[in-house]
Design a protein around this motif. Sequence first.
Motif, short mmCIF file in Angstrom:
data_model
loop_
_atom_site.label_atom_id
_atom_site.label_comp_id
_atom_site.label_asym_id
_atom_site.label_seq_id
_atom_site.Cartn_x
_atom_site.Cartn_y
_atom_site.Cartn_z
N ASP A 1 36.77 37.85 52.15
CA ASP A 1 36.87 39.05 51.33
C ASP A 1 35.66 39.19 50.41
OD1 ASP A 1 39.46 39.31 52.41
OD2 ASP A 1 40.30 38.06 50.82
N ARG A 2 35.17 40.42 50.32
CA ARG A 2 34.07 40.70 49.39
C ARG A 2 34.23 42.11 48.86
NH1 ARG A 2 28.51 40.07 52.05
NH2 ARG A 2 27.81 40.87 50.04
N ARG A 3 33.66 42.34 47.69
CA ARG A 3 33.57 43.69 47.12
C ARG A 3 32.13 43.90 46.69
NH1 ARG A 3 37.51 43.51 44.00
NH2 ARG A 3 39.03 44.86 45.05
N LEU B 1 35.90 45.29 50.87
CA LEU B 1 36.95 46.04 50.19
C LEU B 1 36.50 47.42 49.71
CD1 LEU B 1 38.72 43.17 48.28
CD2 LEU B 1 39.78 44.70 49.93
N GLU B 2 35.26 47.54 49.25
CA GLU B 2 34.85 48.85 48.71
C GLU B 2 34.70 49.91 49.80
OE1 GLU B 2 30.87 47.12 49.83
OE2 GLU B 2 32.79 46.37 49.07
N ARG B 3 34.72 49.50 51.06
CA ARG B 3 34.64 50.47 52.15
C ARG B 3 36.01 50.83 52.72
NH1 ARG B 3 28.89 50.29 55.16
NH2 ARG B 3 27.71 49.27 53.50
N VAL B 4 37.05 50.13 52.26
CA VAL B 4 38.40 50.43 52.74
C VAL B 4 38.84 51.79 52.20
CG1 VAL B 4 40.81 49.74 52.61
CG2 VAL B 4 39.05 48.00 52.97
N GLY C 1 43.64 35.02 52.67
CA GLY C 1 42.46 35.70 52.15
C GLY C 1 41.65 34.80 51.25
N SER C 2 40.34 34.88 51.38
CA SER C 2 39.49 34.05 50.52
C SER C 2 39.66 34.42 49.05
CB SER C 2 38.02 34.19 50.94
OG SER C 2 37.52 35.49 50.70
N GLU C 3 40.07 35.65 48.76
CA GLU C 3 40.30 36.03 47.36
C GLU C 3 41.51 35.32 46.76
OE1 GLU C 3 42.13 39.74 46.12
OE2 GLU C 3 42.22 40.37 48.22
N SER C 4 42.42 34.83 47.60
CA SER C 4 43.68 34.26 47.11
C SER C 4 43.75 32.75 47.19
CB SER C 4 44.85 34.84 47.92
OG SER C 4 44.89 36.25 47.83
#
Length: 235
Positions: A140-142, A168-171, A115-118
Motif C-alpha cells: 500500500d502507498r499513497r 490509494l490516491e488513484r482509487v 495490507g502493508s498499512e495494517s
Amino acid sequence: MQVIPVMDLLAGQVVRAVRGDRSAYRPVRSELCDGSEPLVVARALLDLTASETLYIADLDALNGGALQTGVLAALLSALPQTTIWLDGGFRGAREFAALARSLGTAAQRVTPVFGSESLASADAARACFIDPQRAILSLDRRGDQLLDPAACWASDALWPDRVIVMTLERVGAFAGPDLETFAAIRRRAPRASLIGAGGIRDEADLAAAAAAGADAWLVASALHDRRLIPQASSR
C-alpha cells in the motif's frame, strides 16, 4: 487480463472510494443496480464481470473498528460459488484465524489480504506468509508515502505468490493506473501473480496494465459507471 470487482464496506453499506480518503466515502450510486446493499451490489458486479472472485475492503476494520462479520457471512451464504478476498485491516495472522473460526467451513472461500498499512511488524508479516499460496500481500502507498510499518515494500524475500500493488490516491480518481510503480514491482517479483489497484478508466488502461506485467486488476468505479464492461461479461 482478469478484472476483479471491488466492494468497500462501511457500516453495512457499499461505499464509493474517493482517492483513498476514507472520510469522504459515501454510499455507492451505481448504474448497475439500485442502492448500496452489499448483496445487491455484489451480484451486479459479479454478473457484469463474470468473476468468481470478489475483493472486499472492510473499512470499519481498517478504521480500527470491528470486522463486519455478519455482512461477510451473509455474502458467503448467498454466493456459494464466490471466493472473497478480504482486507480486514489484519495486524497479523491471529486476527484472520479468529475470523475464520467464526465463519466455520465458509472460511475456506475467504482469502486473507494482509495490507502493508495494517501489518504490525516484520515478524507479523513473516507469520502471515508461512504458506505463500494461502494469503495475499497488499503493498500500500499513497503518493510518495509507503504505508508500511512492517517494511514489506523492502522485504521482497517474504512476498507470497500473490501481491497487490495498491496506489490509494488513484482509487476512484480516474487518473490512470500507476504503471511505473507496478512495472518496478514486476521486475522485483518476476514469477509472482501481480494484481494492480487504482486508476483504471477503460479497456486501454487494462491493456497498458497488462503490458506492464499485471495478471489482474481490482476495479470498482469504472464498473459502476459502465466505463469498463469486461469482454468476459455476459451482457
